[in-house]
Design a protein around this motif. Structure first.
Motif, PDB file in Angstrom:
ATOM      1  N   UNK B  98      66.716  58.151  64.703  1.00 17.54           N
ATOM      2  CA  UNK B  98      67.909  57.401  63.718  1.00 17.54           C
ATOM      3  C   UNK B  98      68.341  56.083  64.347  1.00 17.54           C
ATOM      4  N   UNK B  99      68.539  55.988  65.541  1.00 18.58           N
ATOM      5  CA  UNK B  99      69.016  54.806  66.261  1.00 18.58           C
ATOM      6  C   UNK B  99      67.919  53.731  66.081  1.00 18.58           C
ATOM      7  N   UNK B 100      66.834  54.245  66.281  1.00 19.31           N
ATOM      8  CA  UNK B 100      65.799  53.259  66.358  1.00 19.31           C
ATOM      9  C   UNK B 100      65.620  52.669  64.948  1.00 19.31           C
ATOM     10  N   UNK B 101      65.430  53.429  63.790  1.00 21.72           N
ATOM     11  CA  UNK B 101      65.493  52.858  62.333  1.00 21.72           C
ATOM     12  C   UNK B 101      66.798  52.085  62.082  1.00 21.72           C
ATOM     13  N   UNK B 102      67.852  52.465  62.579  1.00 21.67           N
ATOM     14  CA  UNK B 102      69.231  51.434  62.333  1.00 21.67           C
ATOM     15  C   UNK B 102      69.127  50.210  63.120  1.00 21.67           C
ATOM     16  N   UNK B 103      68.415  50.172  64.121  1.00 19.34           N
ATOM     17  CA  UNK B 103      68.386  48.860  64.894  1.00 19.34           C
ATOM     18  C   UNK B 103      67.266  48.125  64.349  1.00 19.34           C
ATOM     19  N   UNK B 104      66.394  48.663  63.742  1.00 24.21           N
ATOM     20  CA  UNK B 104      65.270  47.993  63.148  1.00 24.21           C
ATOM     21  C   UNK B 104      65.689  47.068  61.993  1.00 24.21           C
ATOM     22  N   UNK B 105      66.815  48.147  61.250  1.00 20.70           N
ATOM     23  CA  UNK B 105      67.174  47.440  59.935  1.00 20.70           C
ATOM     24  C   UNK B 105      68.388  46.590  60.353  1.00 20.70           C
ATOM     25  N   UNK B 106      68.897  46.442  61.280  1.00 25.18           N
ATOM     26  CA  UNK B 106      70.002  45.452  61.651  1.00 25.18           C
ATOM     27  C   UNK B 106      69.246  44.026  61.972  1.00 25.18           C
ATOM     28  N   UNK B 107      68.060  43.848  62.159  1.00 23.50           N
ATOM     29  CA  UNK B 107      67.463  42.703  62.564  1.00 23.50           C
ATOM     30  C   UNK B 107      67.614  42.185  64.001  1.00 23.50           C
ATOM     31  N   UNK B 108      67.126  41.007  64.473  1.00 26.61           N
ATOM     32  CA  UNK B 108      67.140  40.669  65.608  1.00 26.61           C
ATOM     33  C   UNK B 108      68.376  40.283  66.149  1.00 26.61           C
ATOM     34  N   UNK B 109      69.262  39.452  65.351  1.00 26.51           N
ATOM     35  CA  UNK B 109      70.482  38.949  66.226  1.00 26.51           C
ATOM     36  C   UNK B 109      71.319  39.991  66.550  1.00 26.51           C
ATOM     37  N   UNK B 110      71.411  41.307  65.970  1.00 28.71           N
ATOM     38  CA  UNK B 110      72.448  42.136  66.302  1.00 28.71           C
ATOM     39  C   UNK B 110      71.772  43.133  67.432  1.00 28.71           C
ATOM     40  N   UNK B 111      70.408  43.173  67.607  1.00 29.63           N
ATOM     41  CA  UNK B 111      69.753  43.935  68.218  1.00 29.63           C
ATOM     42  C   UNK B 111      70.242  44.473  69.827  1.00 29.63           C
ATOM     43  N   UNK B 121      74.353  57.583  72.611  1.00 30.44           N
ATOM     44  CA  UNK B 121      73.993  57.553  71.099  1.00 30.44           C
ATOM     45  C   UNK B 121      75.005  58.439  70.192  1.00 30.44           C
ATOM     46  N   UNK B 122      75.918  57.738  69.421  1.00 29.10           N
ATOM     47  CA  UNK B 122      76.673  58.246  68.561  1.00 29.10           C
ATOM     48  C   UNK B 122      76.341  58.975  67.319  1.00 29.10           C
ATOM     49  N   UNK B 123      74.944  58.835  66.883  1.00 26.61           N
ATOM     50  CA  UNK B 123      74.635  59.499  65.759  1.00 26.61           C
ATOM     51  C   UNK B 123      74.316  60.849  65.779  1.00 26.61           C
ATOM     52  N   UNK B 124      73.978  61.414  64.472  1.00 23.43           N
ATOM     53  CA  UNK B 124      73.871  62.876  64.515  1.00 23.43           C
ATOM     54  C   UNK B 124      72.092  63.058  64.366  1.00 23.43           C
ATOM     55  N   UNK B 125      71.803  64.389  64.917  1.00 28.71           N
ATOM     56  CA  UNK B 125      70.445  64.513  64.485  1.00 28.71           C
ATOM     57  C   UNK B 125      70.491  64.982  62.874  1.00 28.71           C
ATOM     58  N   UNK B 126      69.575  64.874  62.386  1.00 28.26           N
ATOM     59  CA  UNK B 126      69.671  64.817  60.613  1.00 28.26           C
ATOM     60  C   UNK B 126      68.347  65.653  60.190  1.00 28.26           C
ATOM     61  N   UNK B 127      68.777  66.264  59.322  1.00 27.14           N
ATOM     62  CA  UNK B 127      67.459  66.861  58.151  1.00 27.14           C
ATOM     63  C   UNK B 127      67.449  66.108  57.079  1.00 27.14           C
ATOM     64  N   UNK B 128      66.540  65.305  56.527  1.00 30.64           N
ATOM     65  CA  UNK B 128      66.273  64.696  55.305  1.00 30.64           C
ATOM     66  C   UNK B 128      65.628  65.535  54.342  1.00 30.64           C
ATOM     67  N   UNK B 129      66.287  65.917  53.318  1.00 34.12           N
ATOM     68  CA  UNK B 129      65.514  66.970  52.328  1.00 34.12           C
ATOM     69  C   UNK B 129      65.245  66.021  51.127  1.00 34.12           C
ATOM     70  N   UNK B 130      64.281  66.479  50.299  1.00 31.81           N
ATOM     71  CA  UNK B 130      63.937  65.952  49.061  1.00 31.81           C
ATOM     72  C   UNK B 130      64.074  67.058  48.199  1.00 31.81           C
ATOM     73  N   UNK B 131      64.542  66.885  46.998  1.00 28.72           N
ATOM     74  CA  UNK B 131      64.651  67.749  46.080  1.00 28.72           C
ATOM     75  C   UNK B 131      63.289  67.802  44.980  1.00 28.72           C
ATOM     76  N   UNK B 132      62.956  68.785  44.563  1.00 29.19           N
ATOM     77  CA  UNK B 132      61.897  68.899  43.836  1.00 29.19           C
ATOM     78  C   UNK B 132      61.636  67.975  42.566  1.00 29.19           C
TER      79      UNK B 132
END
Lengths: 231, 298
Positions: B98-111, B121-132
């Motif tokens: 999750x953190x990797x994704x977050x950092x990647x999405x924020x771009x170089x300057x805030x890295x 790491x302040x983030x939660x572990x996450x289950x991502x669900x997709x509905x039918x």
């Protein structure tokens, strides 16, 4: 004698107008040649149209060859018309069909086999003397020739009666005689002919039965009559 | 009816096309132009739908797991989630990913700022669900919320509701436009055919006078209408098949980079072609028969 057409007490009223035909009684036998004469608007056309059921009588009875067509069902009308050949003042040929095809059409309608159609069409083309024009289109023929094609179409399926509604109305005198000769020829072979006409010369020369209609009534019915209405 | 009569009607119908050359040409042109418009429009609408489908597919439910949950708790939660109705797919996203994704999405300057978070790491572990079905996303989220060991459930309610509203409006507009266009096309085509038949009123009258039954008169017109429609559909079908094939070959890859998928060439173009052919023939026959019927009442 066999009766081909019998009308009893036939009256035809169009909405609002006075009676187009009033209490018509008439009997036409097999093999007769009958002129229907009278001024325009007297009811000649209505009289003729009722025979092949383009018009229905308001009251009265019409028998064609013994069967009552007064209350004929709509889906039986085509079978009535196959027993009646009709010839019109304006020929009513299909402009995009050849002479042969125009005549053959009346036989295709009754689902005759191709070889019989071919044979019959050539026979009637011989009768009207147009064998050499079979492949022509109507517009390539003279008026008289076109009318003879329409006569050929009218007789090709051996009808009991041929009805001609002013067949010479659009033709010059010479061609009129041509057409008249063809009709007489057919009549000699036994086909009943009913001809509405304004042609005084023809009626006075070729003496036949004359039925005169005026204001919706039969005013004269003579076996060898003249045109009347002489000026 | 005898076989040879049917054959006669077939031949007659075909000959009539030629005999009425210009009239046939006018009718066929009307069919061609209208079907062309309808065909192109259907392709557009189908691609728009496809695009909206793919946008909707991206809607997902994020189930944030309590920070205190043990591995065993997580396993239990996962199996419970799997048993929920309308769940198509579950993926696990650990807090590190999750953190990797977050950092990647924020771009170089805030890295660098966030790199420091890696230690704690302040983030939660996450289950991502997709509905039918994307439309069922809210339901899945509501169900998930009732389960234990969950911090919170999030599916971007505001945004998703709006998205679905927008796609619904677009879809409705699309359907209305296609139906309206089809209706107009049918009306125009059958009217053109009617005009050409009015010109042949005499012909029908003569047929009646020599004792042709209504059925006998109708058959060649039926076949003629069928042919008018079918011939008129040829060009539109060629354009739909060929044109779409060309567009797909040249633009599908480029569009994919913009996250827009084109609908694959097959089977869609075949389906659209069949629709066009059916429309052409039905309208041709209908226009032809309807106008003949008027003149049969002599």
């Amino acid at each position: 004698m066999i009766t081909i057409i019998e009308m009893m007490n036939v009256t035809k009223t169009y909405s609002n107008v006075v009676n187009a035909l009033n209490n018509i009684d008439v009997i036409i036998e097999k093999g007769e040649f009958v002129y229907i004469v009278g001024p325009s608007g007297a009811g000649k056309s209505t009289f003729i149209k009722m025979i092949y059921r383009e018009e229905k009588p308001t009251s009265g009875t019409i028998l064609i060859h013994g069967s009552d067509i007064t209350n004929l069902k709509e889906n039986r009308v085509p079978y009535l018309r196959r027993k009646i050949g009709v010839v019109f003042q304006d020929f009513k040929l299909l402009p995009k069909l050849s002479v042969f095809e125009n005549i053959a059409f009346a036989l295709e309608v009754i689902e005759e086999p191709r070889d019989i159609i071919r044979k019959r069409v050539m026979e009637v083309l011989d009768v009207v003397n147009l064998k050499n024009k079979a492949r022509f289109l109507p517009q390539e023929l003279s008026g008289g020739e076109q009318q003879r094609v329409s006569i050929a179409r009218a007789i090709v399926n051996d009808p009991r009666v041929v009805i001609a509604d002013e067949p010479t109305g659009n033709l010059d005198p010479d061609t009129s005689w041509e057409v008249m000769a063809t009709l007489e020829d057919i009549n000699r072979h036994g086909t009943t002919i009913l001809m509405a006409t304004h042609n005084r010369e023809i009626v006075n020369t070729v003496k036949k039965r004359v039925i005169a209609i005026e204001s919706g009534r039969i005013v004269r019915d003579e076996l060898r009559g003249g045109y009347g209405y002489e000026r | 009816m005898k076989g040879r009569t049917l054959l006669r009607h077939g031949k007659e119908g075909m000959k009539n096309l030629g005999r009425n050359g210009w009239m046939s040409f006018a009718s066929i042109s009307a069919v061609t132009i209208m079907l062309l418009v309808v065909g192109v429009f259907i392709l557009l609408i189908m691609n728009m739908n496809h695009f909206m489908d793919s946008v909707e597919e991206d809607v997902e439910v994020r189930v944030y797991i309590e920070l205190t949950a043990s591995d065993a708790d997580q396993e239990e939660l996962k199996s419970e989630l799997q048993q929920l109705k309308h769940v198509k797919d579950i993926t696990y996203l650990s807090k590190d990913e999750g953190l990797d994704q977050l950092i990647a999405s924020l771009g170089e300057e805030n890295k660098e700022v966030f790199e420091s978070l890696r230690e704690e790491n302040p983030l939660n572990d996450v289950f991502v669900l997709q509905a039918t079905d994307p439309q069922l996303t809210a339901k899945v989220a509501d169900q998930a919320e009732t389960l234990p060991h969950i911090d919170k459930v999030d599916y971007g309610k505001q945004v998703v509701d709006q998205l679905f509203n927008v796609t619904k409006v677009f879809r409705t507009i699309g359907v209305i436009l296609v139906l309206g266009l089809m209706f107009t096309a049918m009306f125009l085509i059958s009217n053109t055919i009617k005009l050409t038949i009015v010109a042949r009123q005499n012909e029908i009258q003569i047929m009646k006078l020599v004792g042709a039954t209504n059925g006998f008169i109708r058959w060649p017109f039926f076949i003629e209408g069928l042919l008018l429609g079918a011939i008129g559909a040829v060009v539109p079908i060629a354009v739909v098949m060929g044109g779409y094939h060309y567009l797909y070959a040249n633009f599908a890859d480029r569009l994919r980079l913009q996250f827009a998928e084109m609908v694959p060439v097959y089977p869609m173009t075949i389906q659209v072609s069949l629709i066009l052919l059916a429309m052409g023939t039905i309208v041709g026959v209908w226009g032809s028969i309807a106008s003949v019927r008027k003149f049969l009442k002599v």
